[in-house]
Enzyme design. Structure first.
Site, PDB file in Angstrom:
ATOM      1  N   HIS A  12       0.781  -1.177   0.055  1.00  0.00           N
ATOM      2  CA  HIS A  12       0.000   0.150   0.051  1.00  0.00           C
ATOM      3  C   HIS A  12       0.810   1.349   0.027  1.00  0.00           C
ATOM      4  O   HIS A  12       2.060   1.014   0.207  1.00  0.00           O
ATOM      5  CB  HIS A  12      -0.881   0.046   1.116  1.00  0.00           C
ATOM      6  N   CYS A  70       3.972   5.288   5.338  1.00  0.00           N
ATOM      7  CA  CYS A  70       4.046   4.028   6.308  1.00  0.00           C
ATOM      8  C   CYS A  70       5.576   3.466   6.338  1.00  0.00           C
ATOM      9  O   CYS A  70       6.055   3.737   5.333  1.00  0.00           O
ATOM     10  CB  CYS A  70       3.028   3.012   5.621  1.00  0.00           C
ATOM     11  N   GLN A  88      -7.258  -2.316   9.907  1.00  0.00           N
ATOM     12  CA  GLN A  88      -8.316  -1.464  10.315  1.00  0.00           C
ATOM     13  C   GLN A  88      -9.447  -1.836   9.213  1.00  0.00           C
ATOM     14  O   GLN A  88      -9.308  -2.431   8.163  1.00  0.00           O
ATOM     15  CB  GLN A  88      -7.971   0.081  10.013  1.00  0.00           C
ATOM     16  N   SER A 111      -5.695   5.979   9.982  1.00  0.00           N
ATOM     17  CA  SER A 111      -4.195   6.286   9.656  1.00  0.00           C
ATOM     18  C   SER A 111      -4.037   7.287   8.711  1.00  0.00           C
ATOM     19  O   SER A 111      -3.046   7.859   8.744  1.00  0.00           O
ATOM     20  CB  SER A 111      -3.526   4.981   9.350  1.00  0.00           C
ATOM     21  N   HIS A 114      -5.088   5.682   1.532  1.00  0.00           N
ATOM     22  CA  HIS A 114      -4.430   4.660   1.056  1.00  0.00           C
ATOM     23  C   HIS A 114      -4.858   4.453  -0.209  1.00  0.00           C
ATOM     24  O   HIS A 114      -6.151   4.453  -0.655  1.00  0.00           O
ATOM     25  CB  HIS A 114      -4.348   3.408   1.505  1.00  0.00           C
TER      26      HIS A 114
END
Length: 120
Positions: A12, A70, A88, A111, A114
């Site tokens: 991702h 990330c 998640q 977060s 994505h």
């Protein structure tokens, strides 16, 4: 014993923004850039990145290594295998819905935003 259908493998690209639960990353340890980035700006940036990838202008792993907030960026965005309940919920649902080799549209989580490439 878990069957293959219970796990996926994915990479991702995460773009954090001022609404992200953790406003710091390997690229922005103090969170100054993230705190100044609106969710809309993060989505727009990710749309542009996705377009470059799907049109062949850039490779997913290369862009993830440069752009993702990330820590998986150092692995080209590779998260490895994971099962249900480990990510998640919106991320999990989007990944399990993809076919191997497909790239998601924008997925929003706590977060950030994505795009996900299902790799297995």
């Amino acid at each position: 014993m878990a069957s293959k259908e219970d796990q996926v493998k994915a990479s991702h690209i995460l773009i954090k923004h001022q609404g992200s639960r953790r406003k710091a990353s390997w690229k922005d340890p103090d969170g100054q850039i993230i705190s100044a980035t609106t969710k809309e700006a993060a989505i727009e940036r990710l749309r542009s990145i996705r377009e470059d990838i799907v049109t062949g202008k850039a490779g997913f792993g290369e862009v993830a290594g440069r752009e993702s907030d990330c820590s998986s960026a150092k692995r080209g965005g590779d998260l490895g295998p994971f099962g249900r309940g480990q990510m998640q919920k919106p991320f999990e649902e989007a990944t399990f819905a993809l076919k191997v080799g497909e790239i998601s549209d924008i997925v929003e989580t706590d977060s950030g935003v994505h795009i996900i490439l299902r790799t297995g």
